[in-house]
Design a protein around this motif. Sequence first.
Motif, PDB file in Angstrom:
ATOM      1  N   LEU A 192       0.825  -1.203   0.000  1.00  0.00           N
ATOM      2  CA  LEU A 192       0.000   0.000   0.000  1.00  0.00           C
ATOM      3  C   LEU A 192       0.862   1.257   0.000  1.00  0.00           C
ATOM      4  N   THR A 193       1.995   1.205   0.685  1.00  0.00           N
ATOM      5  CA  THR A 193       2.919   2.339   0.677  1.00  0.00           C
ATOM      6  C   THR A 193       3.462   2.595  -0.718  1.00  0.00           C
ATOM      7  N   ILE A 194       3.781   1.514  -1.436  1.00  0.00           N
ATOM      8  CA  ILE A 194       4.291   1.672  -2.799  1.00  0.00           C
ATOM      9  C   ILE A 194       3.243   2.328  -3.687  1.00  0.00           C
ATOM     10  N   LEU A 195       1.982   1.918  -3.560  1.00  0.00           N
ATOM     11  CA  LEU A 195       0.923   2.562  -4.339  1.00  0.00           C
ATOM     12  C   LEU A 195       0.825   4.047  -4.018  1.00  0.00           C
ATOM     13  N   THR A 196       1.188   4.404  -2.783  1.00  0.00           N
ATOM     14  CA  THR A 196       1.069   5.794  -2.345  1.00  0.00           C
ATOM     15  C   THR A 196       2.235   6.654  -2.806  1.00  0.00           C
ATOM     16  N   VAL A 197       3.474   6.144  -2.699  1.00  0.00           N
ATOM     17  CA  VAL A 197       4.643   7.006  -2.909  1.00  0.00           C
ATOM     18  C   VAL A 197       5.309   6.841  -4.273  1.00  0.00           C
ATOM     19  N   LEU A 198       5.132   5.693  -4.936  1.00  0.00           N
ATOM     20  CA  LEU A 198       5.852   5.482  -6.187  1.00  0.00           C
ATOM     21  C   LEU A 198       5.280   6.383  -7.267  1.00  0.00           C
ATOM     22  N   ARG A 199       6.136   7.195  -7.866  1.00  0.00           N
ATOM     23  CA  ARG A 199       5.729   8.112  -8.917  1.00  0.00           C
ATOM     24  C   ARG A 199       6.423   7.730 -10.226  1.00  0.00           C
ATOM     25  N   THR A 200       6.179   8.525 -11.260  1.00  0.00           N
ATOM     26  CA  THR A 200       6.703   8.184 -12.578  1.00  0.00           C
ATOM     27  C   THR A 200       8.184   8.489 -12.738  1.00  0.00           C
ATOM     28  N   SER A 201       8.770   9.237 -11.821  1.00  0.00           N
ATOM     29  CA  SER A 201      10.199   9.530 -11.890  1.00  0.00           C
ATOM     30  C   SER A 201      10.797   9.420 -10.493  1.00  0.00           C
ATOM     31  N   ALA A 202      12.121   9.248 -10.445  1.00  0.00           N
ATOM     32  CA  ALA A 202      12.800   9.145  -9.155  1.00  0.00           C
ATOM     33  C   ALA A 202      12.654  10.438  -8.354  1.00  0.00           C
ATOM     34  N   ALA A 203      12.722  11.561  -9.026  1.00  0.00           N
ATOM     35  CA  ALA A 203      12.601  12.840  -8.328  1.00  0.00           C
ATOM     36  C   ALA A 203      11.214  12.994  -7.705  1.00  0.00           C
ATOM     37  N   GLU A 204      10.167  12.614  -8.456  1.00  0.00           N
ATOM     38  CA  GLU A 204       8.811  12.692  -7.930  1.00  0.00           C
ATOM     39  C   GLU A 204       8.627  11.756  -6.739  1.00  0.00           C
ATOM     40  N   LEU A 246       9.913  -0.018   4.726  1.00  0.00           N
ATOM     41  CA  LEU A 246      10.304  -1.014   3.729  1.00  0.00           C
ATOM     42  C   LEU A 246       9.690  -0.690   2.372  1.00  0.00           C
ATOM     43  N   GLY A 247       8.409  -0.349   2.363  1.00  0.00           N
ATOM     44  CA  GLY A 247       7.763  -0.005   1.103  1.00  0.00           C
ATOM     45  C   GLY A 247       8.382   1.227   0.464  1.00  0.00           C
ATOM     46  N   ALA A 248       8.718   2.212   1.284  1.00  0.00           N
ATOM     47  CA  ALA A 248       9.345   3.425   0.750  1.00  0.00           C
ATOM     48  C   ALA A 248      10.712   3.114   0.148  1.00  0.00           C
ATOM     49  N   ALA A 249      11.489   2.262   0.839  1.00  0.00           N
ATOM     50  CA  ALA A 249      12.811   1.896   0.321  1.00  0.00           C
ATOM     51  C   ALA A 249      12.698   1.176  -1.019  1.00  0.00           C
ATOM     52  N   ILE A 250      11.762   0.256  -1.131  1.00  0.00           N
ATOM     53  CA  ILE A 250      11.576  -0.460  -2.399  1.00  0.00           C
ATOM     54  C   ILE A 250      11.146   0.503  -3.493  1.00  0.00           C
ATOM     55  N   GLY A 251      10.217   1.400  -3.180  1.00  0.00           N
ATOM     56  CA  GLY A 251       9.759   2.360  -4.176  1.00  0.00           C
ATOM     57  C   GLY A 251      10.881   3.257  -4.678  1.00  0.00           C
ATOM     58  N   VAL A 252      11.732   3.720  -3.763  1.00  0.00           N
ATOM     59  CA  VAL A 252      12.844   4.588  -4.163  1.00  0.00           C
ATOM     60  C   VAL A 252      13.829   3.833  -5.050  1.00  0.00           C
ATOM     61  N   LEU A 253      14.183   2.614  -4.658  1.00  0.00           N
ATOM     62  CA  LEU A 253      15.158   1.841  -5.438  1.00  0.00           C
ATOM     63  C   LEU A 253      14.622   1.511  -6.835  1.00  0.00           C
ATOM     64  N   ILE A 254      13.359   1.090  -6.912  1.00  0.00           N
ATOM     65  CA  ILE A 254      12.781   0.808  -8.231  1.00  0.00           C
ATOM     66  C   ILE A 254      12.717   2.083  -9.052  1.00  0.00           C
ATOM     67  N   GLY A 255      12.372   3.197  -8.417  1.00  0.00           N
ATOM     68  CA  GLY A 255      12.330   4.465  -9.137  1.00  0.00           C
ATOM     69  C   GLY A 255      13.684   4.895  -9.669  1.00  0.00           C
ATOM     70  N   LEU A 256      14.758   4.538  -8.951  1.00  0.00           N
ATOM     71  CA  LEU A 256      16.106   4.904  -9.402  1.00  0.00           C
ATOM     72  C   LEU A 256      16.587   4.041 -10.558  1.00  0.00           C
ATOM     73  N   PHE A 257      16.190   2.785 -10.571  1.00  0.00           N
ATOM     74  CA  PHE A 257      16.725   1.858 -11.566  1.00  0.00           C
ATOM     75  C   PHE A 257      15.814   1.680 -12.782  1.00  0.00           C
ATOM     76  N   ALA A 258      14.539   1.960 -12.665  1.00  0.00           N
ATOM     77  CA  ALA A 258      13.601   1.737 -13.773  1.00  0.00           C
ATOM     78  C   ALA A 258      13.133   3.082 -14.319  1.00  0.00           C
TER      79      ALA A 258
END
Length: 718
Positions: A418-430, A517-529
Amino acid sequence: MSWLRRHDPNLMAVRRAARVMLVACLGFYFCRYVIDAPAMAPYALFGAVALGALSQIPGTPMQRARTLLAVLPVAWVLVSLGTLLSFSTVAATAGMFLLGFTVSYVGVGGPRLAGLAAGMQLLYILPCFPPFDPGSLPSRLLGVTIAIVLLAIAEVVLWPDPSPTPYREKLGAAVGALAGCLQAVADTWAGDPTGRDRLAALLPEATEAAEALRPSRLPPLQRPASAGRRDRALSSASGTARLLLGRAVDLFFTDEKGSVTLPAATDLVRRTAECTAAAAAWLRGDGPLPDTTHVAAALTEFRVARMNTDPSGLPPDRLRLGALALALGEWTKTLIFAIRISAGEQPGHPDPTPESARPGPFWYAYRKTPALYWHRLRENLTPRSVAFQGALRLAAALAVARLLAGELDLSHGFWVLLTILTVLRTSAAETRSALRPALVGTVGGSVVAALLLIGGIDPTVYAIALPIVMLVGFAAGPLLGLGWSQALFTLVITFVFAQVTPVNWRLAEARVLDVLLGAAIGVLIGLFAWPRGGGGELHRAASTFLTSAADVVRETVAVMANGQQPGAAMPHARLTGQLADASFALYQSERHPPASVDWQATLLAGHHAVRGSEALVRSCPAGGLLPCVEPLTALSSDVAERYAAVSAALSRHGPLPASMPPPLELSWPTNLGQDLYIIADLRVWLGGLAEDIGAIRGRPEGLDGLRGRVAQLADGAS
């Protein structure tokens, strides 16, 4: 109350929060306390949260209610799959990746599907965690059904939102203002001394009406962006209307004195004004559906008049006005045809576009709706599509989160997803910008929740407080920001679980750890994808589109001058234009510093090349301009090279060319008879393209710069 009215003028956020709160609490209390079904209660609550708070459904209240009922079978499938795959972490993770990608990717079909994506994800996330209990599936399905049915009823009867202004009405205002401008042009040419002043007075109003059609001026849910025939036709009509306005500005700056076909051009423009006025009346609901017969007859009469007027020996400037009027008439015919398609009319003949040049400009009019959605899915199934990138990024993040939650045996692992749905955006900066308020809000809410749980408050207090906290929490997101929303949502979750199972202060601790944990995963995926999001892809997509447009320019002149058979340039440019538009739409949803590129004008330059070529190839004979091949080829090469220079700068993310070279000074023959008209048509098109590609650095303002300002509206990305 005055503060609330300033930040939420129509109380849209409060209305929505109240509806979701009432539906969620009614379903939860009924299942938990009336029929004593603890397994059903969370699904009645989270079903309402998923489709009421996390989803954004466009349309009127009745349309939203119908959408909710239509997705009910899909909700059953997602809950069932989550329940059945929860027997192992591997199976649940694989299901999360496949369903996460699919649910997100189908949003490419339009705003209605995209708005449902986040909520539908939650309907799989919630049941895909242990305990594995297939026997509870009927209760879970019934809970979700209660939530969705109640939510559909609430959309219609509980403080329904005011219906947004239909796009068709906005288009009608723009087309009506355009009709007034065209009528003023015709009056000016007919000798009315007030015509030019009326045109100058009307153009700012027409410009503002056309500005209202820009995608950037519309909420994402109100854009005609679905894969269906109606939205495609409305989008085409909008682009054509802006293009017509740009040509009306050209007529404002064109001296009609000495034009060889002035009477015929005056009649053509007057009749196009009548056609656009009729189209505007239908769009506003004040008249019958317009027909292309009237403007087609006007075009035929104009061509006959040109044919009966020998242009031999006349300088090219005396042929320019007629060429502009002809282009105006052709695009008016296109506008009327698009409006008829948006009204649901089926063309009564096969697509007239030659096989080698397909897809044609109205290819979608000849296909059924399911085929159109399937085509949209297929054309975006490429790593270069921002829809594909976003779906794959989210699916990977959710799958990694589900795997780690299972391997670490987190007691409330769905909070990670649920955290990933909340914080993951289309770019790493977002993503980084959303991270801080989400974490601060979660920690703050968890501290308050822990204090309440340590105090040993009676569960009845949680039942009483839940509706209040839920109402404020769901309204806080749009009004106060993500941090307040996360803090209050943490309390909502605490109050819900405190009524379902025995809990202590460690529930708040688990919430914080899961969010971290969800925030960390979202940030890492945002940086690499695809970390650049829409901005990085927009540079590449716009560069490819302009390169394709340059090929269209060269090919069009080769077809019309040398009689060469049309190649793949036009179909390829249409496809790259669609991908560029999608990238631009995503870019507009992100926050960016002021850009050195006017992206609207950049895409305009590509679309103008495509649409102008379509009209020329369709209306003018191929070949026959051999005596003029050399200057035409030189002029088309000059324009194509301008496009290529801008394309190269965008591709390397470098600065745009400081200035464009002056137009070529070429010698044009005057002894080619009727072919001089075709040359004039080509020159008007090529001259307009040179102006478009040179205008992407800025937008002139004021009446003196009106031409540059309005031209940027013409044929913009939709």
